[in-house]
Design a protein around this motif. Structure first.
Motif, PDB file in Angstrom:
ATOM      1  N   GLU A  61       3.177  -1.569  -9.892  1.00 44.53           N
ATOM      2  CA  GLU A  61       1.795  -1.515  -9.465  1.00 44.53           C
ATOM      3  C   GLU A  61       1.711  -1.216  -7.973  1.00 44.53           C
ATOM      4  OE1 GLU A  61       0.069  -5.218 -10.761  1.00 44.53           O
ATOM      5  OE2 GLU A  61      -0.263  -4.410 -12.760  1.00 44.53           O
ATOM      6  N   ILE A  62       0.612  -0.572  -7.577  1.00 44.09           N
ATOM      7  CA  ILE A  62       0.389  -0.181  -6.186  1.00 44.09           C
ATOM      8  C   ILE A  62      -0.744  -1.039  -5.646  1.00 44.09           C
ATOM      9  CG2 ILE A  62      -0.215   1.712  -4.641  1.00 44.09           C
ATOM     10  CD1 ILE A  62       0.708   3.608  -6.972  1.00 44.09           C
ATOM     11  N   ARG A  63      -0.499  -1.701  -4.537  1.00 37.46           N
ATOM     12  CA  ARG A  63      -1.523  -2.552  -3.932  1.00 37.46           C
ATOM     13  C   ARG A  63      -2.668  -1.711  -3.369  1.00 37.46           C
ATOM     14  NH1 ARG A  63       0.860  -6.513   0.346  1.00 37.46           N
ATOM     15  NH2 ARG A  63      -0.872  -5.422   1.245  1.00 37.46           N
ATOM     16  N   LEU A  64      -3.886  -2.166  -3.576  1.00 41.16           N
ATOM     17  CA  LEU A  64      -5.060  -1.484  -3.043  1.00 41.16           C
ATOM     18  C   LEU A  64      -4.999  -1.415  -1.523  1.00 41.16           C
ATOM     19  CD1 LEU A  64      -7.846  -0.197  -3.523  1.00 41.16           C
ATOM     20  CD2 LEU A  64      -8.812  -2.500  -3.443  1.00 41.16           C
ATOM     21  N   LEU A  65      -4.501  -2.463  -0.890  1.00 43.12           N
ATOM     22  CA  LEU A  65      -4.400  -2.465   0.569  1.00 43.12           C
ATOM     23  C   LEU A  65      -3.489  -1.347   1.074  1.00 43.12           C
ATOM     24  CD1 LEU A  65      -4.215  -6.258   1.462  1.00 43.12           C
ATOM     25  CD2 LEU A  65      -6.186  -4.753   1.413  1.00 43.12           C
ATOM     26  N   ASP A  66      -2.430  -1.047   0.334  1.00 37.86           N
ATOM     27  CA  ASP A  66      -1.535   0.045   0.731  1.00 37.86           C
ATOM     28  C   ASP A  66      -2.253   1.390   0.621  1.00 37.86           C
ATOM     29  OD1 ASP A  66       0.471  -1.805   1.196  1.00 37.86           O
ATOM     30  OD2 ASP A  66       1.365  -1.555  -0.790  1.00 37.86           O
ATOM     31  N   ILE A  67      -3.075   1.537  -0.406  1.00 37.99           N
ATOM     32  CA  ILE A  67      -3.847   2.773  -0.571  1.00 37.99           C
ATOM     33  C   ILE A  67      -4.842   2.902   0.581  1.00 37.99           C
ATOM     34  CG2 ILE A  67      -5.513   3.979  -2.041  1.00 37.99           C
ATOM     35  CD1 ILE A  67      -4.083   2.596  -4.439  1.00 37.99           C
ATOM     36  N   PHE A  68      -5.528   1.812   0.921  1.00 37.29           N
ATOM     37  CA  PHE A  68      -6.466   1.845   2.049  1.00 37.29           C
ATOM     38  C   PHE A  68      -5.761   2.207   3.349  1.00 37.29           C
ATOM     39  CE2 PHE A  68      -9.774  -1.302   0.115  1.00 37.29           C
ATOM     40  CZ  PHE A  68     -10.353  -0.259  -0.588  1.00 37.29           C
ATOM     41  N   GLU A  69      -4.565   1.659   3.572  1.00 39.50           N
ATOM     42  CA  GLU A  69      -3.803   1.984   4.796  1.00 39.50           C
ATOM     43  C   GLU A  69      -3.505   3.481   4.854  1.00 39.50           C
ATOM     44  OE1 GLU A  69      -2.940   0.491   7.538  1.00 39.50           O
ATOM     45  OE2 GLU A  69      -3.534  -1.541   7.028  1.00 39.50           O
ATOM     46  N   THR A  70      -3.124   4.058   3.726  1.00 38.53           N
ATOM     47  CA  THR A  70      -2.837   5.491   3.688  1.00 38.53           C
ATOM     48  C   THR A  70      -4.111   6.287   3.935  1.00 38.53           C
ATOM     49  OG1 THR A  70      -1.065   5.082   2.097  1.00 38.53           O
ATOM     50  CG2 THR A  70      -1.843   7.345   2.291  1.00 38.53           C
ATOM     51  N   MET A  71      -5.222   5.857   3.363  1.00 33.45           N
ATOM     52  CA  MET A  71      -6.494   6.544   3.588  1.00 33.45           C
ATOM     53  C   MET A  71      -6.898   6.445   5.060  1.00 33.45           C
ATOM     54  SD  MET A  71      -8.523   5.302   0.147  1.00 33.45           S
ATOM     55  CE  MET A  71     -10.034   6.226   0.375  1.00 33.45           C
ATOM     56  N   LYS A  72      -6.598   5.315   5.676  1.00 32.20           N
ATOM     57  CA  LYS A  72      -6.977   5.060   7.068  1.00 32.20           C
ATOM     58  C   LYS A  72      -6.258   6.001   8.037  1.00 32.20           C
ATOM     59  CE  LYS A  72      -6.788   1.212  10.316  1.00 32.20           C
ATOM     60  NZ  LYS A  72      -6.369  -0.171  10.459  1.00 32.20           N
ATOM     61  N   VAL A 110      -2.695   9.785  -1.697  1.00 28.23           N
ATOM     62  CA  VAL A 110      -2.814   8.441  -1.118  1.00 28.23           C
ATOM     63  C   VAL A 110      -2.177   7.365  -1.988  1.00 28.23           C
ATOM     64  CG1 VAL A 110      -4.866   8.992   0.242  1.00 28.23           C
ATOM     65  CG2 VAL A 110      -5.138   8.040  -2.054  1.00 28.23           C
ATOM     66  N   ALA A 111      -1.941   7.667  -3.258  1.00 25.77           N
ATOM     67  CA  ALA A 111      -1.306   6.696  -4.160  1.00 25.77           C
ATOM     68  C   ALA A 111      -0.265   7.407  -5.013  1.00 25.77           C
ATOM     69  CB  ALA A 111      -2.351   6.019  -5.031  1.00 25.77           C
ATOM     70  N   PRO A 112       0.771   7.957  -4.352  1.00 26.26           N
ATOM     71  CA  PRO A 112       1.799   8.650  -5.134  1.00 26.26           C
ATOM     72  C   PRO A 112       2.453   7.686  -6.121  1.00 26.26           C
ATOM     73  CG  PRO A 112       2.503   8.369  -2.847  1.00 26.26           C
ATOM     74  CD  PRO A 112       1.097   7.890  -2.942  1.00 26.26           C
ATOM     75  N   GLY A 113       2.696   8.182  -7.311  1.00 27.01           N
ATOM     76  CA  GLY A 113       3.319   7.347  -8.326  1.00 27.01           C
ATOM     77  C   GLY A 113       2.336   6.539  -9.144  1.00 27.01           C
ATOM     78  N   HIS A 114       1.019   6.785  -8.961  1.00 29.08           N
ATOM     79  CA  HIS A 114       0.067   6.052  -9.807  1.00 29.08           C
ATOM     80  C   HIS A 114       0.120   6.620 -11.221  1.00 29.08           C
ATOM     81  CE1 HIS A 114      -2.599   9.471  -8.811  1.00 29.08           C
ATOM     82  NE2 HIS A 114      -3.262   9.167  -9.912  1.00 29.08           N
ATOM     83  N   ASP A 115      -0.213   5.807 -12.179  1.00 33.26           N
ATOM     84  CA  ASP A 115      -0.175   6.213 -13.585  1.00 33.26           C
ATOM     85  C   ASP A 115      -1.456   6.981 -13.902  1.00 33.26           C
ATOM     86  OD1 ASP A 115      -0.194   6.422 -16.357  1.00 33.26           O
ATOM     87  OD2 ASP A 115       0.611   4.419 -16.676  1.00 33.26           O
ATOM     88  N   GLU A 116      -1.339   8.298 -13.984  1.00 31.39           N
ATOM     89  CA  GLU A 116      -2.511   9.146 -14.154  1.00 31.39           C
ATOM     90  C   GLU A 116      -3.195   8.951 -15.500  1.00 31.39           C
ATOM     91  OE1 GLU A 116      -2.216  13.174 -12.849  1.00 31.39           O
ATOM     92  OE2 GLU A 116      -0.964  12.632 -11.132  1.00 31.39           O
TER      93      GLU A 116
END
Length: 136
Positions: free
Chosen positions: A61-72, A95-101
């Motif tokens: 799983e990918i943390r939402l905070l990590d996605i926000f950091e990448t977006m930032k 911004v979320a490489p490796g997410h389950d599409e």
């Protein structure tokens, strides 16, 4: 990023700041321009802090905070919420490489973008999260 007091409430659009607790439940303040205060009862309503939200990943799983950091970081332009599904998906791959599409839908991506747009100007967004409390 210190988003500990920010929550998403099932069935309610937008984000809320947890500002207190009373006998009836938790007192929340809307983060939109209206700054509406409301009380939610946890026995009938589900809440999730932004710190606890994760996105389905192919391996983990990918943390939402990590996605926000990448977006930032601003390396990718954030698409409009009305963009087509392909544009949203292409952005999210960055911004979320490796997410389950197959399990992360366009509606999920739109929600994440709308949440980011709400919090990006908040002071908490640039504040460091407090260190976890050490148990003795």
């Amino acid at each position: 990023m210190n988003l500990r007091a920010l929550v998403s409430v099932t069935g309610k659009p937008g984000l809320f700041k947890l500002i207190g607790q009373n006998k009836g439940g938790f007192i929340l303040e809307s983060l939109d321009e209206k700054k509406v205060k409301s009380t939610v009862n946890l026995s009938t309503t589900k809440m999730a802090t932004l710190e606890d939200i994760t996105i389905y990943g192919e391996e983990e799983e990918i943390r939402l905070l990590d996605i926000f950091e990448t977006m930032k970081t601003g390396e990718q332009e954030i698409p409009d919420l009305k963009a087509d599904g392909n544009t949203l998906r292409e952005f999210f791959r960055g911004v979320a490489p490796g997410h389950d599409e197959s399990r992360v839908y366009s509606s999920d991506i739109k929600k994440i973008i709308s949440w980011y747009n709400i919090i990006k100007e908040l002071p908490l967004f640039d504040e460091e999260a407090p260190a976890p409390v050490q148990q003795a």
